[in-house]
Write a protein that holds these residues in place. Structure first.
Motif, mmCIF file in Angstrom:
data_model
loop_
_atom_site.group_PDB
_atom_site.id
_atom_site.type_symbol
_atom_site.label_atom_id
_atom_site.label_comp_id
_atom_site.label_asym_id
_atom_site.label_seq_id
_atom_site.Cartn_x
_atom_site.Cartn_y
_atom_site.Cartn_z
ATOM 1 N N THR A 9 35.551 31.697 44.681
ATOM 2 C CA THR A 9 36.745 31.741 43.837
ATOM 3 C C THR A 9 37.803 30.742 44.291
ATOM 4 O O THR A 9 37.910 30.404 45.470
ATOM 5 N N LEU A 10 38.599 30.293 43.312
ATOM 6 C CA LEU A 10 39.742 29.409 43.551
ATOM 7 C C LEU A 10 40.964 30.029 42.899
ATOM 8 O O LEU A 10 40.909 30.451 41.743
ATOM 9 N N ILE A 11 42.071 30.069 43.651
ATOM 10 C CA ILE A 11 43.340 30.573 43.116
ATOM 11 C C ILE A 11 44.404 29.521 43.377
ATOM 12 O O ILE A 11 44.741 29.228 44.529
ATOM 13 N N THR A 12 44.940 28.912 42.319
ATOM 14 C CA THR A 12 46.021 27.952 42.511
ATOM 15 C C THR A 12 47.345 28.711 42.583
ATOM 16 O O THR A 12 47.496 29.781 42.001
ATOM 17 N N LEU A 81 31.276 26.846 41.706
ATOM 18 C CA LEU A 81 32.422 27.744 41.617
ATOM 19 C C LEU A 81 32.153 28.817 40.570
ATOM 20 O O LEU A 81 31.707 28.513 39.464
ATOM 21 N N ASP A 82 32.446 30.070 40.926
ATOM 22 C CA ASP A 82 32.219 31.188 40.004
ATOM 23 C C ASP A 82 33.478 31.607 39.251
ATOM 24 O O ASP A 82 33.408 31.996 38.081
ATOM 25 N N VAL A 83 34.618 31.551 39.921
ATOM 26 C CA VAL A 83 35.867 32.060 39.342
ATOM 27 C C VAL A 83 37.021 31.127 39.687
ATOM 28 O O VAL A 83 37.176 30.729 40.847
ATOM 29 N N ALA A 84 37.844 30.791 38.689
ATOM 30 C CA ALA A 84 39.084 30.048 38.931
ATOM 31 C C ALA A 84 40.234 30.810 38.285
ATOM 32 O O ALA A 84 40.197 31.109 37.085
#
Length: 250
Positions: A9-12, A81-84
């Motif tokens: 996961t990526l969280i901006t 990547l699975d989730v942004a």
């Protein structure tokens, strides 16, 4: 629990407020997490809170080049990547007389252009299936005074959750949005409002919310967690409003 077990996961904008709380909940549900921020102090604090397993990167949402570099860093770290959760943004409320072209462009750069070109750059890295959650706002629906530019940026981002859902459906990428109402986060502190006036504003905002209080970052993060999980696999191009009933008052 393990609703996101093993998901990359990526969280901006993940070093404070909604982003940081979402990162903590993702971690608790078994996800691998990368978060971004721009303020060195916030980055250091988030790294300490989230631990060494979380990659905390500096990435300026206003810069397309920085977003492209971020996408490459994500690819290098995860492969896929699975989730942004695209959460980075600014909230500037001013009457139209006070806006300059430079201020206008900066709001759109951070809230619209940055996320758009980050998604473009991440496209080759998304797994199949994958999901994107955009942090929009009830301001996209409410004609509040002084919010003309902010609301326009959030309306643009909200629409992308629909148009890109259609465009990417064949790629197995779901795009959805979470639209918070007034939330008690550092975002409000960054507006530079004097304490005495801030108290008055808080009272006015609270009076407009049927549930009688600001929401919390945790309550928004719960909605993001649902949209990021496989529980929402039949939810596409949708919006979850988390606003304590604020939209009921128009």
């Amino acid at each position: 629990m393990s609703r996101l077990q093993g998901k990359r996961t990526l969280i901006t904008g993940g070093t404070s407020g909604i982003g940081l709380e979402t990162a903590k909940q993702f971690q608790a549900e078994g996800a691998r997490v990368i978060v971004t921020g721009v303020n060195p102090d916030s980055i250091a604090k988030a790294q300490a809170e989230l631990g060494s397993e979380v990659l905390v990167l500096r990435a300026d949402s206003a810069s397309v080049a920085a977003q492209q570099e971020l996408a490459q860093a994500v690819k290098d770290h995860y492969g896929q990547l699975d989730v942004a959760f695209l959460n980075a943004g600014i909230s500037v409320w001013l009457p139209i007389e006070q806006w300059t072209p430079e201020m206008f462009e900066r709001s759109f750069d951070i809230n619209v252009k940055g996320p758009y070109f980050l998604m473009q750059a991440l496209l080759p890295a998304f797994a199949n299936p994958a999901c994107i959650v955009l942090n929009t706002s009830i301001s996209a629906h409410v004609g509040a005074a002084r919010s003309s530019v902010y609301a326009a940026t959030k309306a643009a981002l909200l629409n992308m959750s629909k148009t890109l859902s259609t465009e990417w459906l064949g790629r197995g990428i779901r795009v959805n949005a979470v639209s918070p109402g007034p939330i008690d986060t550092p975002l409000y502190d960054k507006l530079g409002v004097a304490d005495a006036y801030r108290e008055q504003i808080d009272k006015e905002i609270t009076a407009s919310i049927p549930l009688g209080r600001f929401g919390t970052a945790e309550e928004v993060a719960k909605a993001v967690l649902y949209l990021a999980s496989d529980e929402s696999r039949w939810t596409v191009g949708s919006e979850i409003v988390v606003d304590g009933g604020r939209l009921l008052n128009g």
